[in-house]
Scaffold this active site. Structure first.
Site, PDB file in Angstrom:
ATOM      1  N   ASP A  11      -3.397 -11.447   8.501  1.00 38.94           N
ATOM      2  CA  ASP A  11      -3.723 -11.123   7.107  1.00 38.94           C
ATOM      3  C   ASP A  11      -4.656 -12.150   6.465  1.00 38.94           C
ATOM      4  O   ASP A  11      -4.355 -12.693   5.394  1.00 38.94           O
ATOM      5  CB  ASP A  11      -2.447 -11.019   6.270  1.00 38.94           C
ATOM      6  CG  ASP A  11      -1.367 -10.174   6.926  1.00 38.94           C
ATOM      7  OD1 ASP A  11      -1.717  -9.272   7.704  1.00 38.94           O
ATOM      8  OD2 ASP A  11      -0.179 -10.427   6.658  1.00 38.94           O
ATOM      9  N   GLU A  15      -2.349   0.218   4.228  1.00 38.29           N
ATOM     10  CA  GLU A  15      -1.981  -1.055   3.629  1.00 38.29           C
ATOM     11  C   GLU A  15      -3.149  -2.016   3.842  1.00 38.29           C
ATOM     12  O   GLU A  15      -4.174  -1.663   4.430  1.00 38.29           O
ATOM     13  CB  GLU A  15      -0.692  -1.606   4.234  1.00 38.29           C
ATOM     14  CG  GLU A  15      -0.782  -2.025   5.682  1.00 38.29           C
ATOM     15  CD  GLU A  15       0.510  -2.682   6.174  1.00 38.29           C
ATOM     16  OE1 GLU A  15       1.507  -2.707   5.441  1.00 38.29           O
ATOM     17  OE2 GLU A  15       0.502  -3.195   7.322  1.00 38.29           O
TER      18      GLU A  15
END
Length: 325
Positions: A37, A198
Protein backbone atom coordinates in the site's frame (compact mmCIF):
# COMPACT_ATOMS: atom_id res chain seq x y z
CA UNK A 1 56.42 -2.95 -15.92
CA UNK A 2 55.56 0.77 -16.01
CA UNK A 3 53.03 0.12 -18.75
CA UNK A 4 51.40 -2.63 -16.68
CA UNK A 5 51.17 -0.34 -13.65
CA UNK A 6 49.52 2.37 -15.77
CA UNK A 7 46.98 -0.13 -17.08
CA UNK A 8 46.22 -1.34 -13.54
CA UNK A 9 45.81 2.24 -12.34
CA UNK A 10 43.50 3.07 -15.25
CA UNK A 11 41.34 0.01 -14.55
CA UNK A 12 41.14 0.88 -10.84
CA UNK A 13 40.01 4.44 -11.59
CA UNK A 14 37.47 3.16 -14.13
CA UNK A 15 36.04 0.77 -11.56
CA UNK A 16 35.63 3.59 -9.03
CA UNK A 17 33.89 5.81 -11.57
CA UNK A 18 31.60 2.99 -12.66
CA UNK A 19 30.75 2.25 -9.03
CA UNK A 20 29.69 5.85 -8.48
CA UNK A 21 27.62 6.03 -11.65
CA UNK A 22 24.20 4.33 -11.43
CA UNK A 23 23.26 1.78 -14.05
CA UNK A 24 20.83 2.51 -16.85
CA UNK A 25 18.28 0.00 -15.63
CA UNK A 26 16.59 -1.05 -12.40
CA UNK A 27 15.02 -4.32 -11.34
CA UNK A 28 11.73 -5.15 -9.68
CA UNK A 29 11.14 -5.32 -6.83
CA UNK A 30 12.80 -2.01 -6.04
CA UNK A 31 12.62 -2.92 -2.34
CA UNK A 32 12.70 -6.65 -1.76
CA UNK A 33 10.88 -6.81 1.54
CA UNK A 34 7.25 -6.34 2.39
CA UNK A 35 5.97 -2.75 1.92
CA UNK A 36 2.32 -2.91 0.87
CA UNK A 37 0.00 0.00 0.00
CA UNK A 38 2.68 2.59 -0.90
CA UNK A 39 2.09 6.35 -0.83
CA UNK A 40 4.72 8.84 -1.99
CA UNK A 41 5.46 12.57 -1.85
CA UNK A 42 8.37 14.82 -2.78
CA UNK A 43 9.79 16.80 0.12
CA UNK A 44 11.27 20.28 -0.05
CA UNK A 45 14.70 18.72 0.53
CA UNK A 46 14.60 17.03 -2.88
CA UNK A 47 13.96 13.54 -1.54
CA UNK A 48 10.93 11.42 -2.38
CA UNK A 49 9.37 9.98 0.75
CA UNK A 50 7.49 6.69 0.70
CA UNK A 51 5.09 5.40 3.34
CA UNK A 52 3.69 1.88 3.54
CA UNK A 53 1.57 -0.47 5.62
CA UNK A 54 3.93 -3.25 6.62
CA UNK A 55 4.71 -2.21 10.17
CA UNK A 56 1.08 -2.17 11.29
CA UNK A 57 2.13 -0.61 14.57
CA UNK A 58 4.08 2.43 13.40
CA UNK A 59 4.09 2.84 9.52
CA UNK A 60 7.62 2.79 8.00
CA UNK A 61 9.07 5.71 6.01
CA UNK A 62 11.73 5.44 3.29
CA UNK A 63 13.33 8.10 1.10
CA UNK A 64 15.09 8.28 -2.27
CA UNK A 65 16.37 10.85 -4.75
CA UNK A 66 16.03 8.64 -7.83
CA UNK A 67 13.02 6.36 -7.02
CA UNK A 68 15.31 3.30 -7.24
CA UNK A 69 17.72 3.45 -4.30
CA UNK A 70 15.76 3.74 -1.04
CA UNK A 71 16.81 4.11 2.58
CA UNK A 72 14.76 3.60 5.74
CA UNK A 73 14.48 6.83 7.74
CA UNK A 74 12.09 5.92 10.54
CA UNK A 75 8.41 5.43 11.30
CA UNK A 76 5.47 7.80 11.31
CA UNK A 77 4.61 6.81 14.88
CA UNK A 78 6.28 5.33 17.92
CA UNK A 79 4.87 3.05 20.57
CA UNK A 80 3.91 6.14 22.58
CA UNK A 81 2.51 8.27 19.72
CA UNK A 82 0.64 5.74 17.57
CA UNK A 83 -3.14 6.17 17.22
CA UNK A 84 -5.35 4.14 19.53
CA UNK A 85 -8.97 4.86 18.60
CA UNK A 86 -9.41 1.22 17.50
CA UNK A 87 -8.24 -1.05 20.35
CA UNK A 88 -5.75 -3.64 19.08
CA UNK A 89 -6.16 -2.19 15.58
CA UNK A 90 -3.43 -2.10 12.96
CA UNK A 91 -2.43 0.90 10.86
CA UNK A 92 -3.11 0.33 7.16
CA UNK A 93 -2.83 2.09 3.81
CA UNK A 94 -1.27 5.49 4.63
CA UNK A 95 -1.84 8.44 2.28
CA UNK A 96 0.63 11.35 2.52
CA UNK A 97 -0.10 14.91 1.33
CA UNK A 98 1.08 18.50 1.71
CA UNK A 99 -1.78 20.73 2.84
CA UNK A 100 -0.77 24.30 3.55
CA UNK A 101 2.52 24.19 5.43
CA UNK A 102 1.84 20.76 6.96
CA UNK A 103 2.42 17.21 5.84
CA UNK A 104 -0.87 15.44 6.47
CA UNK A 105 -0.91 11.67 6.79
CA UNK A 106 -4.25 9.89 6.49
CA UNK A 107 -4.38 6.30 7.74
CA UNK A 108 -6.79 3.43 8.25
CA UNK A 109 -7.13 1.74 11.61
CA UNK A 110 -8.76 -1.64 11.88
CA UNK A 111 -8.68 -5.16 13.15
CA UNK A 112 -8.95 -7.85 10.49
CA UNK A 113 -12.65 -8.29 9.71
CA UNK A 114 -13.69 -5.24 11.74
CA UNK A 115 -15.76 -3.67 8.97
CA UNK A 116 -18.17 -1.92 11.29
CA UNK A 117 -15.72 -0.31 13.69
CA UNK A 118 -12.71 0.40 11.45
CA UNK A 119 -12.10 4.00 10.56
CA UNK A 120 -9.84 6.70 9.20
CA UNK A 121 -7.68 9.14 11.12
CA UNK A 122 -5.05 11.74 10.34
CA UNK A 123 -1.78 13.11 11.66
CA UNK A 124 0.41 16.10 10.79
CA UNK A 125 4.12 16.93 10.71
CA UNK A 126 6.34 19.84 9.71
CA UNK A 127 8.67 17.54 7.77
CA UNK A 128 7.91 14.43 5.70
CA UNK A 129 10.07 12.25 7.95
CA UNK A 130 8.10 13.41 10.99
CA UNK A 131 7.65 13.36 13.90
CA UNK A 132 3.91 13.12 13.27
CA UNK A 133 1.33 14.38 15.73
CA UNK A 134 -1.81 12.27 15.68
CA UNK A 135 -5.15 14.11 15.46
CA UNK A 136 -7.10 10.93 16.03
CA UNK A 137 -10.19 9.54 14.41
CA UNK A 138 -11.98 11.39 11.62
CA UNK A 139 -14.79 8.82 11.47
CA UNK A 140 -15.62 5.14 11.86
CA UNK A 141 -17.61 2.98 9.45
CA UNK A 142 -20.65 2.89 11.72
CA UNK A 143 -20.53 6.67 12.18
CA UNK A 144 -20.43 7.64 8.49
CA UNK A 145 -22.55 4.73 7.20
CA UNK A 146 -19.87 3.29 4.91
CA UNK A 147 -19.03 -0.28 5.80
CA UNK A 148 -15.30 -1.09 5.73
CA UNK A 149 -14.08 2.51 5.86
CA UNK A 150 -10.38 2.05 5.06
CA UNK A 151 -7.89 3.03 2.31
CA UNK A 152 -8.13 6.84 2.38
CA UNK A 153 -7.11 9.03 -0.55
CA UNK A 154 -6.95 12.85 -0.43
CA UNK A 155 -7.24 15.19 -3.40
CA UNK A 156 -7.52 18.96 -3.70
CA UNK A 157 -9.65 20.20 -6.59
CA UNK A 158 -11.19 23.53 -7.48
CA UNK A 159 -10.00 25.10 -4.25
CA UNK A 160 -11.73 22.43 -2.17
CA UNK A 161 -10.40 19.38 -0.33
CA UNK A 162 -11.84 15.89 -0.59
CA UNK A 163 -11.31 12.45 0.89
CA UNK A 164 -12.17 9.21 -0.95
CA UNK A 165 -12.14 5.79 0.68
CA UNK A 166 -13.73 2.34 0.85
CA UNK A 167 -13.02 -1.36 0.42
CA UNK A 168 -15.32 -3.74 -1.45
CA UNK A 169 -18.43 -2.06 -0.05
CA UNK A 170 -18.42 0.85 -2.47
CA UNK A 171 -16.00 3.76 -2.89
CA UNK A 172 -17.21 7.04 -1.44
CA UNK A 173 -16.04 10.65 -1.30
CA UNK A 174 -16.79 13.69 0.83
CA UNK A 175 -15.57 17.28 1.20
CA UNK A 176 -13.18 18.10 4.04
CA UNK A 177 -12.59 21.16 6.20
CA UNK A 178 -10.13 23.82 5.04
CA UNK A 179 -7.25 22.26 6.99
CA UNK A 180 -8.11 18.77 5.73
CA UNK A 181 -8.31 17.33 9.24
CA UNK A 182 -12.04 16.71 9.49
CA UNK A 183 -15.18 16.26 7.42
CA UNK A 184 -16.71 19.60 6.43
CA UNK A 185 -19.85 20.33 8.40
CA UNK A 186 -22.92 19.51 6.32
CA UNK A 187 -20.89 17.84 3.53
CA UNK A 188 -22.74 15.28 1.43
CA UNK A 189 -21.46 11.72 1.12
CA UNK A 190 -21.32 10.51 -2.50
CA UNK A 191 -20.62 7.08 -3.98
CA UNK A 192 -18.29 7.06 -6.99
CA UNK A 193 -17.52 3.36 -7.63
CA UNK A 194 -19.01 -0.05 -6.98
CA UNK A 195 -18.26 -2.96 -4.68
CA UNK A 196 -15.37 -4.48 -6.67
CA UNK A 197 -12.76 -1.97 -5.52
CA UNK A 198 -10.38 -0.74 -2.85
CA UNK A 199 -7.11 1.23 -2.80
CA UNK A 200 -8.42 4.37 -4.53
CA UNK A 201 -6.12 6.86 -6.30
CA UNK A 202 -7.40 9.65 -8.57
CA UNK A 203 -5.07 11.38 -11.04
CA UNK A 204 -6.02 14.45 -13.09
CA UNK A 205 -4.52 14.76 -16.58
CA UNK A 206 -5.53 16.56 -19.79
CA UNK A 207 -9.09 17.28 -18.68
CA UNK A 208 -9.83 13.81 -17.30
CA UNK A 209 -9.87 12.34 -13.81
CA UNK A 210 -8.42 8.83 -13.82
CA UNK A 211 -9.70 6.54 -11.08
CA UNK A 212 -7.17 3.81 -10.20
CA UNK A 213 -8.17 0.99 -7.86
CA UNK A 214 -7.53 -2.65 -7.01
CA UNK A 215 -9.79 -5.67 -7.39
CA UNK A 216 -9.46 -9.22 -6.08
CA UNK A 217 -7.71 -10.59 -2.99
CA UNK A 218 -4.66 -8.82 -1.59
CA UNK A 219 -3.29 -11.09 1.07
CA UNK A 220 -3.33 -14.77 0.17
CA UNK A 221 0.30 -15.18 -0.87
CA UNK A 222 0.68 -16.93 -4.23
CA UNK A 223 -3.10 -17.32 -4.40
CA UNK A 224 -3.64 -13.53 -4.30
CA UNK A 225 -5.69 -12.24 -7.24
CA UNK A 226 -5.09 -8.51 -6.76
CA UNK A 227 -5.19 -6.60 -10.05
CA UNK A 228 -4.82 -2.86 -10.75
CA UNK A 229 -7.63 -1.31 -12.78
CA UNK A 230 -8.67 2.15 -14.02
CA UNK A 231 -11.59 4.19 -15.32
CA UNK A 232 -11.93 7.86 -16.23
CA UNK A 233 -14.35 10.77 -16.00
CA UNK A 234 -14.62 14.44 -16.91
CA UNK A 235 -15.74 15.14 -13.32
CA UNK A 236 -14.14 14.33 -9.98
CA UNK A 237 -17.23 12.54 -8.67
CA UNK A 238 -17.84 10.72 -11.93
CA UNK A 239 -19.39 8.87 -13.52
CA UNK A 240 -16.14 6.95 -14.10
CA UNK A 241 -16.32 4.69 -17.15
CA UNK A 242 -14.29 2.10 -19.05
CA UNK A 243 -13.39 2.38 -22.76
CA UNK A 244 -16.81 1.11 -23.80
CA UNK A 245 -18.67 3.60 -21.60
CA UNK A 246 -19.71 1.20 -18.86
CA UNK A 247 -19.63 2.60 -15.32
CA UNK A 248 -17.33 1.76 -12.44
CA UNK A 249 -20.43 2.18 -10.28
CA UNK A 250 -21.47 -1.09 -11.93
CA UNK A 251 -17.99 -2.59 -11.46
CA UNK A 252 -16.71 -2.06 -15.01
CA UNK A 253 -13.12 -0.95 -15.64
CA UNK A 254 -9.97 -1.37 -17.70
CA UNK A 255 -7.15 -3.64 -16.47
CA UNK A 256 -3.86 -1.77 -16.01
CA UNK A 257 -1.55 -4.28 -14.27
CA UNK A 258 -2.18 -8.00 -13.86
CA UNK A 259 -0.13 -10.98 -12.74
CA UNK A 260 2.59 -12.72 -14.72
CA UNK A 261 5.01 -15.60 -14.10
CA UNK A 262 7.22 -13.50 -11.80
CA UNK A 263 4.65 -11.57 -9.74
CA UNK A 264 1.07 -12.05 -8.58
CA UNK A 265 -1.26 -10.02 -6.35
CA UNK A 266 -0.36 -6.75 -8.09
CA UNK A 267 -2.20 -3.73 -6.71
CA UNK A 268 -2.79 -0.79 -4.38
CA UNK A 269 -0.83 1.70 -6.44
CA UNK A 270 0.69 4.97 -5.24
CA UNK A 271 0.48 8.45 -6.63
CA UNK A 272 2.02 8.94 -10.08
CA UNK A 273 5.49 10.53 -9.95
CA UNK A 274 6.98 12.38 -12.94
CA UNK A 275 10.74 12.32 -13.55
CA UNK A 276 12.88 15.07 -15.14
CA UNK A 277 12.29 13.67 -18.62
CA UNK A 278 8.51 13.85 -18.19
CA UNK A 279 8.06 10.09 -17.69
CA UNK A 280 5.36 8.97 -15.27
CA UNK A 281 6.03 6.25 -12.69
CA UNK A 282 3.76 4.30 -10.38
CA UNK A 283 4.55 2.24 -7.28
CA UNK A 284 2.45 -0.70 -6.14
CA UNK A 285 2.94 -3.97 -4.31
CA UNK A 286 3.10 -7.57 -5.46
CA UNK A 287 3.90 -11.10 -4.31
CA UNK A 288 7.07 -12.53 -5.85
CA UNK A 289 6.67 -16.09 -7.12
CA UNK A 290 10.31 -16.75 -6.19
CA UNK A 291 10.07 -15.32 -2.67
CA UNK A 292 6.36 -15.24 -1.75
CA UNK A 293 6.83 -13.94 1.80
CA UNK A 294 5.13 -10.54 2.10
CA UNK A 295 4.22 -8.00 -0.57
CA UNK A 296 7.26 -6.32 -2.12
CA UNK A 297 7.57 -2.80 -3.53
CA UNK A 298 7.25 -2.50 -7.30
CA UNK A 299 7.65 0.38 -9.77
CA UNK A 300 6.68 0.63 -13.43
CA UNK A 301 6.47 3.32 -16.07
CA UNK A 302 3.00 4.57 -16.99
CA UNK A 303 2.48 5.59 -20.60
CA UNK A 304 -0.52 7.40 -22.03
CA UNK A 305 -2.08 6.12 -25.24
CA UNK A 306 -5.32 7.45 -26.69
CA UNK A 307 -6.18 9.17 -23.44
CA UNK A 308 -5.69 6.07 -21.30
CA UNK A 309 -2.83 4.94 -19.02
CA UNK A 310 -0.97 1.74 -19.81
CA UNK A 311 1.92 -0.32 -18.48
CA UNK A 312 4.06 -2.36 -20.89
CA UNK A 313 2.60 -5.84 -21.23
CA UNK A 314 -0.16 -4.96 -18.75
CA UNK A 315 1.99 -6.71 -16.13
CA UNK A 316 5.00 -6.07 -13.88
CA UNK A 317 8.43 -5.65 -15.43
CA UNK A 318 11.49 -7.47 -14.14
CA UNK A 319 14.07 -5.01 -15.53
CA UNK A 320 13.48 -1.60 -17.15
CA UNK A 321 15.18 1.71 -17.93
CA UNK A 322 15.59 3.84 -14.80
CA UNK A 323 13.73 7.09 -14.17
CA UNK A 324 15.63 10.17 -15.32
CA UNK A 325 17.02 12.40 -12.55
Amino acid sequence: MQRILLIVAFLAISCVLMAKKPGKTYQNPVINYSLPDPSIIKGEDGYYYLYATEDIKHLPIHRSKDLVEWEFVGTAFTKDTRPNFEPKGGLWAPDINKIGDKYVLYYSMSVWGGEGTCGIGCATADKPEGPFTDHGKMFRSNEINVQNSIDPFYIGDGGKKYLFWGSFRGIYGIELSDDGLSVKKGAKLRQVAGTAYEGTYIHKKDGYYYFFASIGTCCEGLKSTYTTVVGRSKKLFGPYIDKSGKKMLDNHHEVLIQKNEAFVGVGHNSEIVTDKAGNDWMFYHAVSTKRPEGRVLMMDKVEWKGGWPSVAGNSPSTESARPVF
